[in-house]
Design a protein around this motif. Sequence first.
Motif, PDB file in Angstrom:
ATOM      1  N   UNK B 269      42.396  40.213  33.158  1.00 62.66           N
ATOM      2  CA  UNK B 269      42.859  40.318  34.641  1.00 62.66           C
ATOM      3  C   UNK B 269      41.900  40.783  35.619  1.00 62.66           C
ATOM      4  N   UNK B 270      41.567  42.155  35.216  1.00 61.41           N
ATOM      5  CA  UNK B 270      40.586  42.865  36.137  1.00 61.41           C
ATOM      6  C   UNK B 270      39.242  42.177  36.291  1.00 61.41           C
ATOM      7  N   UNK B 271      38.713  41.532  35.404  1.00 59.03           N
ATOM      8  CA  UNK B 271      37.522  40.954  35.297  1.00 59.03           C
ATOM      9  C   UNK B 271      37.698  39.562  36.001  1.00 59.03           C
ATOM     10  N   UNK B 272      38.697  38.809  36.007  1.00 55.58           N
ATOM     11  CA  UNK B 272      38.942  37.643  36.717  1.00 55.58           C
ATOM     12  C   UNK B 272      38.517  38.183  38.293  1.00 55.58           C
ATOM     13  N   UNK B 273      39.380  39.233  38.725  1.00 53.72           N
ATOM     14  CA  UNK B 273      38.988  39.363  40.223  1.00 53.72           C
ATOM     15  C   UNK B 273      37.591  40.039  40.338  1.00 53.72           C
ATOM     16  N   UNK B 279      31.198  40.365  41.746  1.00 53.48           N
ATOM     17  CA  UNK B 279      30.724  41.659  41.440  1.00 53.48           C
ATOM     18  C   UNK B 279      29.872  41.828  40.196  1.00 53.48           C
ATOM     19  N   UNK B 280      29.756  41.003  39.241  1.00 54.17           N
ATOM     20  CA  UNK B 280      28.719  41.163  38.364  1.00 54.17           C
ATOM     21  C   UNK B 280      27.465  40.937  38.807  1.00 54.17           C
ATOM     22  N   UNK B 281      27.437  39.755  39.534  1.00 55.30           N
ATOM     23  CA  UNK B 281      25.955  39.397  40.141  1.00 55.30           C
ATOM     24  C   UNK B 281      25.624  40.406  41.064  1.00 55.30           C
ATOM     25  N   UNK B 282      26.381  40.799  41.816  1.00 51.42           N
ATOM     26  CA  UNK B 282      25.965  42.017  42.897  1.00 51.42           C
ATOM     27  C   UNK B 282      25.528  43.371  42.239  1.00 51.42           C
TER      28      UNK B 282
END
Lengths: 323, 323
Positions: B269-273, B279-282
Amino acid sequence: MLTQDNYLDLIENYLAQTDFPAEPELLYTPISYSLAGGGKRLRPVLLLLSHALFSEETQQALPAAAAVEMFHNFTLLHDDIMDHALLRRGKPSVYAKWGENVAILSGDAMMIVAYQLLCRVQSPRLPQVLSVFNQTALEVCEGQQYDMDFENRQKVSVVEYMHMIELKTSVLLAGAVVMGALLGGASEEDCRALRRFAIELGLAFQLQDDLLDSYGDERLGKAIGGDILEGKKTYLMVTAMSRADEAQREVLRSTHLDATLTDAEKVARVKAVYDMLDVPHLTEQQIGLRFERALAQLDAVDAPAERIASLRAYAESLMGRQK
Amino acid sequence: MLTQDNYLDLIENYLAQTDFPAEPELLYTPISYSLAGGGKRLRPVLLLLSHALFSEETQQALPAAAAVEMFHNFTLLHDDIMDHALLRRGKPSVYAKWGENVAILSGDAMMIVAYQLLCRVQSPRLPQVLSVFNQTALEVCEGQQYDMDFENRQKVSVVEYMHMIELKTSVLLAGAVVMGALLGGASEEDCRALRRFAIELGLAFQLQDDLLDSYGDERLGKAIGGDILEGKKTYLMVTAMSRADEAQREVLRSTHLDATLTDAEKVARVKAVYDMLDVPHLTEQQIGLRFERALAQLDAVDAPAERIASLRAYAESLMGRQK
């Protein structure tokens, strides 16, 4: 020549001028709080009096004096966590006021600040001073570990107890006077004599502290018996245990745990055993012996007589033996 | 020229030769235990590689390298108490194995031993090295305090987070390379460039650690999502919070506390956000930026090219970017 009070003022001023960053607040505020708690500043005063035996450049020794006081206060922060002590010099301990994590981390920072202060010392002898400080600091930790070990042990001999308080109390006094003497330019021989002086003084001082906790100091009107109620292994307790028969030993071991007794009854019962075994008198003898040994060391020190007299007078005042 | 592995061996041998007294056992055994726990010895290897830019007298820098590793291990002992961490490098932490008091006091002793090691350094630059070490040590404490502060705060900005990890992680890497450079005889300018190198490298390294905790490292097959399950404020979390709308913010804030979800559901759920907010790319961008900045600093350093290449290769291997 500066007086004890002059030295105390110099130390207070120097400590008060030691600035800390405003942030993070929970790291630095407890340091200022702890230092503002006062106390006799015994260790830095001893350092300066020892330094003054050999030099008039008091300023040179001040950073080291402040470092020793900072280190001492660091040990109090961490000791209070380990002992769950809520009060320190009549105020809430850092542990009680801010909790354990803050007390751990502020204590760590204080130890580092102690080294920062020490590194301000301008002297070709700084490496020797650092070496004494490091060795002293490690021995103080050893003393604290033995103290904790002893609380979990049934049997502690008088010799073991004396070794523990030498590490926990005496070596920091000894480190302070040796650092002061080194910075003043003292010979190795004088450093050794002053070290012995402080070791014996520390033992006398700690035994007196143990005695007063159970037998009180009429001058102070202090509450009596805290050590007995905690079942602490003091000089009185280990001496009594070494002389007690089985029945007395049982009283010494179990009285503080007996829920049917009031505090006053517990204290009275243990002290009755101490008295039967002549413990107060034996303790006074040992205090006298240690203190005499301490003072005798001063005769060997190569320094002006009035300066030695000043250090001697301070030691006497510590022991409540002002002339 | 020595290799990374040579340096690692030198450090392991030096640490293994550091003897501790047998008693008190509960003070010294945890120190040996902690040091035997291994790890990459990142900080001392960096110190030696930095020293080697300017000098071939590796022996001269070894005590400082050991001091930095000892200090790092001290911080782990105390951090594990504060975080109630039961495991460290796959083994019970000192805190879990011996309890809090032992972890406090052995940690204190480790810090003192770090200073003892540092004072073994034979160099006219020892005062500067001590000064860098003191300042570094204090900043590491500041970083730990900010980290604890942040856990109790609702809102932490990305800038605040970067400042915290600079103190908590980067400054010790920076202290290590500057100490190594100083002992090797580096100029002030080179020390400054190497300091910037290590600060940026530390930031890249910590952000990568944050990213891998949630997105994993296929090469390692490590469990994923520990930080999310603890509700930790990582770079991913503070970045996501800074970009989230109110509904997303609520998911980020409360998911780890939701007892109706399995761990896998919480992480998903958190990773979906995170994914929705890029966020991973940033984070990868930020890692790349910091790492490039780190390497760029090395161009300015006045040292033999193959030595700089060796430090650069070590930095790349740390980031899993071996050529």
